[in-house]
Design a protein around this motif. Structure first.
Motif, PDB file in Angstrom:
ATOM      1  N   LEU A  24     112.870  77.758  -2.725  1.00  0.00           N
ATOM      2  CA  LEU A  24     112.508  78.395  -1.928  1.00  0.00           C
ATOM      3  C   LEU A  24     111.558  79.351  -1.438  1.00  0.00           C
ATOM      4  CD1 LEU A  24     113.572  74.930   0.163  1.00  0.00           C
ATOM      5  CD2 LEU A  24     110.899  75.353  -0.746  1.00  0.00           C
ATOM      6  N   LEU A  25     113.215  80.042  -1.327  1.00  0.00           N
ATOM      7  CA  LEU A  25     113.343  81.673  -0.910  1.00  0.00           C
ATOM      8  C   LEU A  25     112.928  82.472  -2.029  1.00  0.00           C
ATOM      9  CD1 LEU A  25     116.783  81.240   0.178  1.00  0.00           C
ATOM     10  CD2 LEU A  25     115.575  81.409   1.725  1.00  0.00           C
ATOM     11  N   LEU A  26     112.455  82.246  -3.198  1.00  0.00           N
ATOM     12  CA  LEU A  26     111.625  83.512  -4.046  1.00  0.00           C
ATOM     13  C   LEU A  26     110.649  84.094  -3.859  1.00  0.00           C
ATOM     14  CD1 LEU A  26     113.381  82.498  -7.597  1.00  0.00           C
ATOM     15  CD2 LEU A  26     113.939  84.056  -6.177  1.00  0.00           C
ATOM     16  N   ARG A  27     109.902  82.955  -2.753  1.00  0.00           N
ATOM     17  CA  ARG A  27     108.461  83.089  -2.523  1.00  0.00           C
ATOM     18  C   ARG A  27     108.841  84.362  -1.302  1.00  0.00           C
ATOM     19  NH1 ARG A  27     104.107  79.343  -2.490  1.00  0.00           N
ATOM     20  NH2 ARG A  27     103.634  81.218  -0.743  1.00  0.00           N
ATOM     21  N   VAL A  28     109.466  84.381  -1.099  1.00  0.00           N
ATOM     22  CA  VAL A  28     109.407  85.302   0.380  1.00  0.00           C
ATOM     23  C   VAL A  28     110.546  86.433  -0.022  1.00  0.00           C
ATOM     24  CG1 VAL A  28     109.889  85.958   2.561  1.00  0.00           C
ATOM     25  CG2 VAL A  28     109.239  83.945   1.975  1.00  0.00           C
ATOM     26  N   PHE A  29     111.394  86.406  -0.688  1.00  0.00           N
ATOM     27  CA  PHE A  29     112.409  87.519  -1.532  1.00  0.00           C
ATOM     28  C   PHE A  29     112.520  87.313  -2.646  1.00  0.00           C
ATOM     29  CE2 PHE A  29     113.661  86.004   2.233  1.00  0.00           C
ATOM     30  CZ  PHE A  29     114.034  87.091   3.719  1.00  0.00           C
ATOM     31  N   PRO A  30     111.700  87.833  -3.863  1.00  0.00           N
ATOM     32  CA  PRO A  30     111.503  87.861  -4.914  1.00  0.00           C
ATOM     33  C   PRO A  30     112.072  88.847  -5.923  1.00  0.00           C
ATOM     34  CG  PRO A  30     109.759  89.223  -4.686  1.00  0.00           C
ATOM     35  CD  PRO A  30     110.471  88.124  -3.183  1.00  0.00           C
ATOM     36  N   VAL A  31     113.372  88.146  -5.889  1.00  0.00           N
ATOM     37  CA  VAL A  31     114.521  88.703  -5.858  1.00  0.00           C
ATOM     38  C   VAL A  31     114.814  88.241  -8.184  1.00  0.00           C
ATOM     39  CG1 VAL A  31     117.407  90.146  -5.908  1.00  0.00           C
ATOM     40  CG2 VAL A  31     115.990  89.048  -4.384  1.00  0.00           C
ATOM     41  N   ARG A  32     115.586  89.145  -8.818  1.00  0.00           N
ATOM     42  CA  ARG A  32     115.750  88.819  -9.922  1.00  0.00           C
ATOM     43  C   ARG A  32     116.517  87.737  -9.885  1.00  0.00           C
ATOM     44  NH1 ARG A  32     120.169  92.213 -12.673  1.00  0.00           N
ATOM     45  NH2 ARG A  32     120.807  90.755 -15.005  1.00  0.00           N
ATOM     46  N   THR A  33     116.718  86.859 -10.965  1.00  0.00           N
ATOM     47  CA  THR A  33     117.462  85.380 -11.610  1.00  0.00           C
ATOM     48  C   THR A  33     117.358  85.668 -13.124  1.00  0.00           C
ATOM     49  OG1 THR A  33     115.825  84.411 -11.244  1.00  0.00           O
ATOM     50  CG2 THR A  33     116.429  84.242  -9.210  1.00  0.00           C
TER      51      THR A  33
END
Length: 661
Positions: free
Chosen positions: A146-155
């Protein structure tokens, strides 16, 4: 066993200053570490009259062979040194909190060049920020998605990140805007780190700030007629809202606390902690500890705080620690935690309001965790010992029945008659000792005769394996193997399958089953094994030659153990019966094959293992089985594949073209 008087130090040689002391066993191993405001007063208490010591403390004192101590300046230093020594020496008599499982954390590797968001377990690493712990890893992944939509940090992992940089093309997340793709230079190192910092701030509790910012940007985009961007921002706000809803709001937004609760008995204690950050429960953990030293609730709390925060980072220590009872050195503990955090930390017991209500919730979780732990262990050692003692007293046995065997017979209308033998040693199931019997030549409606046969076969084998010469073992249990009559197998070095006699035999049933078992044992001369039966209807315990049953209280630990043994025997017998019935029903298709008698059918099932595997074989493979020729193999194939056989063709007169009769 060492005598405490042999290593007791002279009273005048023990300082009165605060300090930490170690008890060592005769080999020099540290077995206990403790601290005291006055070393002289504390150590003298260990060498008083042993009869006045707590049993566990008494055991520790008589196990030790020497004692030594180190003085410190303050109680805070004593607290720190005690924890350091407990961690270093792992003393057997100290309370040690261990997780009842490995909890997953949401981790952000801020120490890397391009921080990565991932699920982590185990020891915490330097330079990594942790959020949680969570009950399940899938809960972390849902939140991150859910949060990667707003904070697209590397995973991605290091290998995937490096490979994407080499080929100049990001992974799928980079194409669907759930990663800012720093691997291919779509975002700079500084901007990506700022994005990771925002992710951590949101997870740390600064939620409203980002929601309000997105709402402002959405309104501006709408006013500028950028409706696609406004719609995307609207979806981002909904994603953040859903992520926030996954954590229950329990306290005001500025609350930063860990809430501890304990549930304990004389032997063990269960601990639960809720981690509240920004007024929301961000994680939950649990421990179960054995109380190997004499310690009260306050002492448990002190040990708990030492071991929870001893190796943690500053950001993991909250402003407030809520506990059920203040530790003995509450002020020193606050100083120690404040030094770890770098600012003031308050340790207190909540008295009223929302925090007290949350404490009660955590306490209920601790109580349930302790009850579940007891169930998983099938009762602690004290309970099992009490159960065996109650059985010994109720049945008037000379000693507690450390090995109990229980027998049950299972069948359906006299078919596929089987029996089971289960073994409990020291109150716990010993599944490697379980045995199964197949009953042949008996009337299935006569459970009494079947029980007599099973007991006869079991103890005939026992006498054989412990005798000096072989005896006739027919009929044998299905799982038995022929062998030399010795208690220990000379080839494997292990006991024979029926080499040990139980102290108590339990049969599933009432007086008739008990009488049959007693008769079988008497015929074989078995006189040193106790016998009883447990009737299901009223849970009555029947003894041989007694007209009236023994009635144990419903709350009796002994009755509970007998019920567990009986139910396990019933379960094991039912399982075996269902397996045999299923095998018989499946193999019945082979009964109609011409030329396939019992010997050939048994050979085929032994070679292929099941009818299903036999069905997958061709005629040539089947014919290769010893005793099965090509003709029988072809008949087997035709019987197992009737749908593939061609329909009978009508006879036609070739001259006239008419059908023949």
């Amino acid at each position: 066993m060492p005598d405490p008087a042999t290593y007791r130090p002279a009273t005048g040689s023990i300082p009165e200053q605060p300090g930490v002391y170690k008890f060592r066993d005769p080999s020099g191993r540290v077995i206990y570490v403790g601290k005291a405001i006055s070393l002289r007063q504390r150590l003298n208490s260990y060498f008083a009259d042993p009869a006045n010591l707590h049993p566990r403390t008494q055991t520790m004192v008589f196990t030790a062979g020497s004692v030594e101590w180190t003085t410190v300046s303050t109680e805070v230093e004593a607290l720190q040194l005690e924890y350091a020594w407990i961690k270093e020496f792992d003393p057997r008599f100290n309370v040690k909190y261990r997780d009842d499982k490995s909890y997953p954390y949401l981790a952000v590797t801020m120490g890397e060049e391009f921080p990565r968001v991932q699920v982590m377990r185990g020891a915490k690493r330097k330079g990594t920020r942790y959020f949680g712990p969570y009950a399940h890893a899938w809960a972390i992944r849902e939140t991150v998605d859910l949060l990667l939509r707003v904070f697209p940090v590397r995973t991605c992992s290091a290998g995937v990140f490096k490979r994407a940089g080499q080929i100049g093309r990001p992974c799928l997340l980079g194409y669907i805007d759930k990663c800012s793709a720093p691997c291919v230079g779509k975002i700079s190192e500084e901007d990506h780190r700022a994005l990771a910092e925002e992710f951590c701030d949101f997870m740390g509790g600064s939620t409203q700030r980002y929601v309000k910012r997105l709402e402002r940007e959405m309104r501006h985009a709408s006013n500028d007629l950028e409706f696609e961007r406004a719609a995307r921002l609207r979806d981002d706000i909904q994603a953040l809202t859903r992520a926030m809803e996954k954590n229950a709001v329990v306290l005001p937004d500025d609350t930063d606390a860990d809430v501890f609760a304990l549930a304990e008995d004389d032997l063990e204690a269960a601990v639960q902690v809720f981690h509240v950050r920004g007024g929301r429960v961000r994680g939950q953990r649990g421990w179960v500890v054995e109380k190997v030293e004499e310690v009260d609730t306050a002492g448990l709390v002190e040990h708990l705080l030492q071991q929870v925060y001893g190796d943690t980072t500053a950001d993991a220590v909250p402003r407030e620690v809520l506990v059920p009872t203040e530790p003995p050195f509450a002020h020193e503990v606050e100083q120690w935690l404040g030094g770890l955090r770098g600012s003031k930390v308050q340790v207190r017991v909540p008295q009223r309001g929302d925090k007290r209500a949350l404490m009660e919730t955590v306490a209920r979780n601790a109580t349930q965790a302790l009850a579940l732990h007891k169930v998983k262990r099938a009762g602690d050692l004290t309970t099992r010992s009490k159960a065996l003692q109650e059985i010994q007293e109720a049945l008037d046995l000379p000693e507690a029945p450390l090995r109990i065997e229980c027998y049950d017979v299972s069948h359906v209308q006299g078919t596929n008659i089987v029996a089971s033998m289960v073994v409990f040693e020291d109150g716990l199931a010993r599944k490697s000792e379980y045995r199964r019997f197949t009953i042949k030549g008996q009337d299935g409606s006569d459970d009494v005769a079947a029980m007599r046969e099973v007991i006869t076969r079991r103890f005939r084998r026992y006498l054989s394996e412990n005798a000096d010469a072989p005896v006739d073992l027919t009929p044998e249990a299905e799982s038995e193997e022929p062998g030399v009559p010795a208690a220990i197998d000379p080839e494997t070095g292990r006991p024979r399958k029926f080499a040990y006699a139980p102290q108590l035999v339990v049969v599933d049933g009432g007086a008739p089953q008990v009488a049959a078992a007693a008769a079988a044992m008497a015929e074989l001369g078995i006189v040193d094994v106790a016998l009883c039966g447990l009737a299901k209807r009223l849970e009555e315990v029947w003894l041989p030659d007694d007209d009236q049953p023994v009635i144990l209280p419903r709350t009796s630990e002994g009755l509970y153990l007998l019920q567990r043994v009986r139910d396990e025997a019933h379960r094991f017998a039912i399982t075996h019966h269902r397996q045999r019935r299923s095998t018989q029903m499946t193999a019945s298709v082979l009964d109609e094959v011409p030329g396939l008698g019992p010997a050939r059918k048994k050979a085929l099932l032994a070679a292929f293992g099941s009818v299903k595997k036999l069905k997958a074989a061709d005629a040539e493979t089947i014919a290769a089985v010893q005793g099965v020729g090509p003709k029988v193999a072809l008949a087997v194939v035709r019987a197992l594949h009737p749908e593939e056989q061609p329909a009978a063709q009508p006879a036609i007169d070739m001259a006239t073209g008419e059908l023949l009769d």
